[in-house]
Design an enzyme around this catalytic site. Structure first.
Site, PDB file in Angstrom:
ATOM      1  N   LYS A  54       0.615  -1.017   0.438  1.00 43.91           N
ATOM      2  CA  LYS A  54      -0.400  -0.235  -0.200  1.00 43.91           C
ATOM      3  C   LYS A  54       1.122   0.885  -0.513  1.00 43.91           C
ATOM      4  O   LYS A  54       0.363   1.952  -0.585  1.00 43.91           O
ATOM      5  CB  LYS A  54      -1.103  -0.106   1.257  1.00 43.91           C
ATOM      6  N   GLN A  98      -4.654  -1.615   9.663  1.00 43.20           N
ATOM      7  CA  GLN A  98      -4.867  -3.012   9.261  1.00 43.20           C
ATOM      8  C   GLN A  98      -5.282  -3.998   9.484  1.00 43.20           C
ATOM      9  O   GLN A  98      -5.098  -3.826  10.903  1.00 43.20           O
ATOM     10  CB  GLN A  98      -3.103  -2.989   8.725  1.00 43.20           C
ATOM     11  N   ASP A 121     -10.810   2.691   4.115  1.00 45.02           N
ATOM     12  CA  ASP A 121     -11.572   1.654   4.009  1.00 45.02           C
ATOM     13  C   ASP A 121     -12.983   1.822   3.572  1.00 45.02           C
ATOM     14  O   ASP A 121     -13.784   0.161   3.069  1.00 45.02           O
ATOM     15  CB  ASP A 121     -10.909   1.006   4.792  1.00 45.02           C
TER      16      ASP A 121
HETATM   17  N1  GUN Z   1      -7.131  -6.439   5.596  1.00 44.27           N
HETATM   18  C1  GUN Z   1      -6.839  -7.778   4.696  1.00 44.27           C
HETATM   19  N2  GUN Z   1      -7.577  -6.831   3.959  1.00 44.27           N
HETATM   20  C2  GUN Z   1      -7.438  -5.340   4.859  1.00 44.27           C
HETATM   21  C3  GUN Z   1      -7.913  -3.951   3.938  1.00 44.27           C
HETATM   22  O1  GUN Z   1      -8.555  -3.994   3.011  1.00 44.27           O
HETATM   23  N3  GUN Z   1      -8.254  -3.222   4.638  1.00 44.27           N
HETATM   24  C4  GUN Z   1      -7.679  -3.378   6.138  1.00 44.27           C
HETATM   25  N4  GUN Z   1      -7.039  -2.766   7.079  1.00 44.27           N
HETATM   26  N5  GUN Z   1      -7.192  -4.800   6.864  1.00 44.27           N
HETATM   27  C5  GUN Z   1      -7.227  -5.334   5.741  1.00 44.27           C
END
Ligand code: GUN
Length: 288
Positions: A54, A98, A121
């Site tokens: 990311k 996350q 998100d």
């Molecule tokens: N863990 C797995 N996929 C994601 C996501 O898209 N966002 C977040 N915050 N955690 C994750």
């Protein structure tokens, strides 16, 4: 017959280039570049890899990236403090924590501590609730949105189709089921208590595997010609494994997303798109 392999990496690359162009046009208009803040708690290797991806993708698109890394033994209060720091920072446009979080942390409380205006998100209950109400929230969860983009761009018919989503997580299964319903599919959500899972999956024109059990979906679960979307991302000995047994499913399916290189890169691209949308909404509108 052999499935058309849906190249998520290529689609994501195109979308990232569009995002980079949009960020550049913001800069040309005198607007500050978007800024994403991320909290990564603990040392789960898979989460660390996703967050690294990311950060790299954000910076390549011209989006600023700030990472906070509290230790695995942090409390809920510690994480809420960091959320308050990011949410109170006027320079941050979008933020996320996350997941999964260590067991001792109240994930629901953390998701509610991300303000709607900075919810990169789309996991805030208000945004998920808007989705459930059939409204279009300003941002949508990246993985489900990425699945929908791949289906649409591959020409998979959605309206009127039978879709089966295996997995009911807040991150993927539930929001994706809602997006599919909103796109006029007839949707079944399956989980660990579903009886005769293979028979239910064989009814699907669109089958989404979001279970986290590598290779579980074999040809026996797939209707000939179905679109099979593999959301699995289990890290085993440094290799990313999907939920679909590709060797067995590829000769039966009509379309198939690979792992790696399918849904994963789309999740990142959709996060960047959300971040730019949030930043746009926090900047003055261009003078016509
Ligand atoms: N863990 C797995 N996929 C994601 C996501 O898209 N966002 C977040 N915050 N955690 C994750």
């Amino acid at each position: 017959m052999s499935a058309t392999i849906i190249d998520g990496s290529a689609v994501a690359k195109t979308i990232r280039a569009e995002i980079a162009a949009e960020v550049a046009s913001m800069a040309a208009g005198g607007l500050a570049p978007p800024h994403l803040g991320v909290v990564l708690c603990g040392d789960d290797p898979a989460s660390a890899t996703y967050v690294r991806n990311k950060g790299r993708a954000a910076e390549r698109a011209g989006i600023r990236f700030t990472l906070l890394t509290p230790s695995a033994d942090s409390s809920t209060a510690d994480i809420l403090d960091l959320c308050a720091r990011l949410s109170g920072d006027p320079d941050i446009d979008g933020m996320l924590v996350q997941l999964p979080l260590p067991r001792q942390i109240d994930t629901g409380a953390v998701l509610e501590a991300v303000p709607v205006a900075k919810d990169a998100d789309g996991f805030h209950p208000l945004n998920l609730g808007r989705l459930a109400a059939g409204a279009a929230p300003p941002v949508l969860p990246g993985t489900p949105l990425g699945c929908m983009e791949l289906l649409r761009r591959s020409g998979v018919p959605i309206a009127g189709s039978r879709a089966v989503v295996v997995g009911r997580s807040v991150i993927v299964g539930r929001p994706l089921a809602l997006l599919l319903v909103n796109a006029d599919a007839t949707v079944t959500v399956c989980h660990s208590k579903t009886r005769d899972l293979a028979a239910v999956c064989r009814e699907a024109d669109i089958l989404v595997a979001a279970i986290g059990r590598p290779g579980m979906i074999t040809a026996e679960y797939v209707k000939p010609g179905a679109a099979v979307i593999d959301v699995g991302t289990t890290l085993v000995d440094g290799r990313l494994l999907g939920d679909v047994d590709r060797a067995s499913v590829e000769p039966v399916a009509g379309w198939l997303t690979p792992v790696p290189g399918g849904v994963g890169p789309m999740t990142v691209a959709m996060l960047l798109r959300n971040t730019v949308a949030l930043a746009r909404s926090r900047r003055p509108a261009p003078i016509p």
